[in-house]
Design an enzyme around this catalytic site. Sequence first.
Site, short mmCIF file in Angstrom:
data_model
loop_
_atom_site.label_atom_id
_atom_site.label_comp_id
_atom_site.label_asym_id
_atom_site.label_seq_id
_atom_site.Cartn_x
_atom_site.Cartn_y
_atom_site.Cartn_z
N ASP A 22 0.88 -1.36 -0.19
CA ASP A 22 0.09 -0.08 -0.15
C ASP A 22 0.83 1.46 0.20
O ASP A 22 0.63 2.16 -0.79
CB ASP A 22 -1.07 -0.18 1.20
CG ASP A 22 -1.99 -0.94 0.94
OD1 ASP A 22 -1.94 -1.57 0.15
OD2 ASP A 22 -2.77 -0.90 1.87
N ARG A 102 -0.14 5.57 17.13
CA ARG A 102 -0.36 6.67 16.08
C ARG A 102 0.06 8.10 16.06
O ARG A 102 0.66 8.74 15.76
CB ARG A 102 -1.85 6.54 15.52
CG ARG A 102 -2.48 5.33 15.01
CD ARG A 102 -1.39 4.71 13.94
NE ARG A 102 -1.82 3.58 13.40
CZ ARG A 102 -1.12 2.42 13.04
NH1 ARG A 102 0.19 2.56 13.12
NH2 ARG A 102 -1.76 1.52 12.55
N ASP A 131 -7.58 5.12 11.81
CA ASP A 131 -6.35 5.55 11.82
C ASP A 131 -6.31 7.01 11.11
O ASP A 131 -5.47 7.82 11.35
CB ASP A 131 -5.53 4.57 11.08
CG ASP A 131 -4.92 3.56 12.25
OD1 ASP A 131 -4.99 3.68 13.48
OD2 ASP A 131 -4.43 2.51 11.87
N SER A 185 -5.87 -8.36 7.43
CA SER A 185 -4.88 -7.38 7.68
C SER A 185 -4.25 -7.59 9.00
O SER A 185 -4.99 -7.55 9.76
CB SER A 185 -5.29 -6.16 7.18
OG SER A 185 -6.55 -5.55 8.14
#
Length: 413
Positions: A22, A102, A131, A185
Amino acid sequence: MSAPDARKDIRKVVLAYSGGLDTSVILKWLQTRYGCEVVTFTADLGQGEELEPARRKAEMFGVKEIFIEDLRETFVKDFVFPMFRANALYEGQYLLGTSIARPLIAQRQIEIAEAVGADAVCHGATGKGNDQVRFELAYYALKPDVKVIAPWREWDLTSRTKLLAFAEEHQIPIAKDKRGEAPFSVDANLLHSSSEGKLLEDPALPPDEIVFQRTISPETAPDTPTEITIDFLHGDPVALNGETLSPAELLTRLNRLGRDNGIGRLDLVENRFVGMKSRGVYETPGGTILLAAHRNMESITLDREAGHLKDSLMPRYAELIYNGFWFSPERRMLQALIDTSQHSVTGRVRLKLYKGNIIVQGRESPNSLYDTRVVTFEEDEGAYNQQDAQGFIKLNALRLRLGAQIGRRGGAL
């Protein structure tokens, strides 16, 4: 008159880059769509992956400024441990492993952007998840005028097939296991591993054993328990089995102990901030042990009302972290209160780890509020006058008695 093209204002972008499919596609997409210079930033948060391939792939794309940084100690010391002082659990279960990573990534991105003179930052989060919110709230809190590029909200690569086609068109290396549909994922760091999507999307079905990467099954864990001690200083763990360790080293050791004893698995349907429910399978072996130890350390060192106040604030604190408000004034205010409560949380907890269970064996502290002279069923040498309880009970019963009298006269209670 047509709107001005925002792309013309973007000359240099700092991309949060993993080196996977990605973000590799995003890197090339930024170069082709924006015609800008891309600076890559890859953070080692203990995800357990070799990061040098990310450097080589970035070099292949002609990236001149590549940042690969080991942030494990910072992650645990300045983000994980402060969160664990609060015993934070989102919706009563989730230990916030992805959420807490994050703000650190975003913080370092902004620092790099300012150091290299970048116009914008870019993340690879999708338009459906939490996210994107976490990254961007952190960006704006740290640099209010920052430009943010979120490719998943801009491009037309709306399927895995289109993503792979773009990669092949631009000669982006694709790992064999990335061709076709991935079974689920994974996001990982030193605190946890998170799996979601695809074969996990039906919450009626149990997760297959292949999903679990950080823990063995409790059923196959050893028949002999593992006994450990954890020492705390002002609310933070500082030693394991008597050995003083750095924050990242200590969490790494706890992860191994949790893994080997089948501890830390969670299958959860949660409420995302963006409005939908999602099913995730989490593994937090060391964090699960740490939470149990910390709560037991607090049980003998925190005043009752201080502890109850702290517990009442915990859901709000956890929700702030989950929703991406780490850098908000309200989170900082709560953190100050929580940190003040930890001044006396010092001592040792003994635990037994056995087939997915954490069994407390004892706790001791120089600041213990537990007084055997008061609680004993034997002679207490005058430390507690049991007759005092009569007045205490009558005072607390006063409103109940008054209410009952009104009720007997037919009044509302």
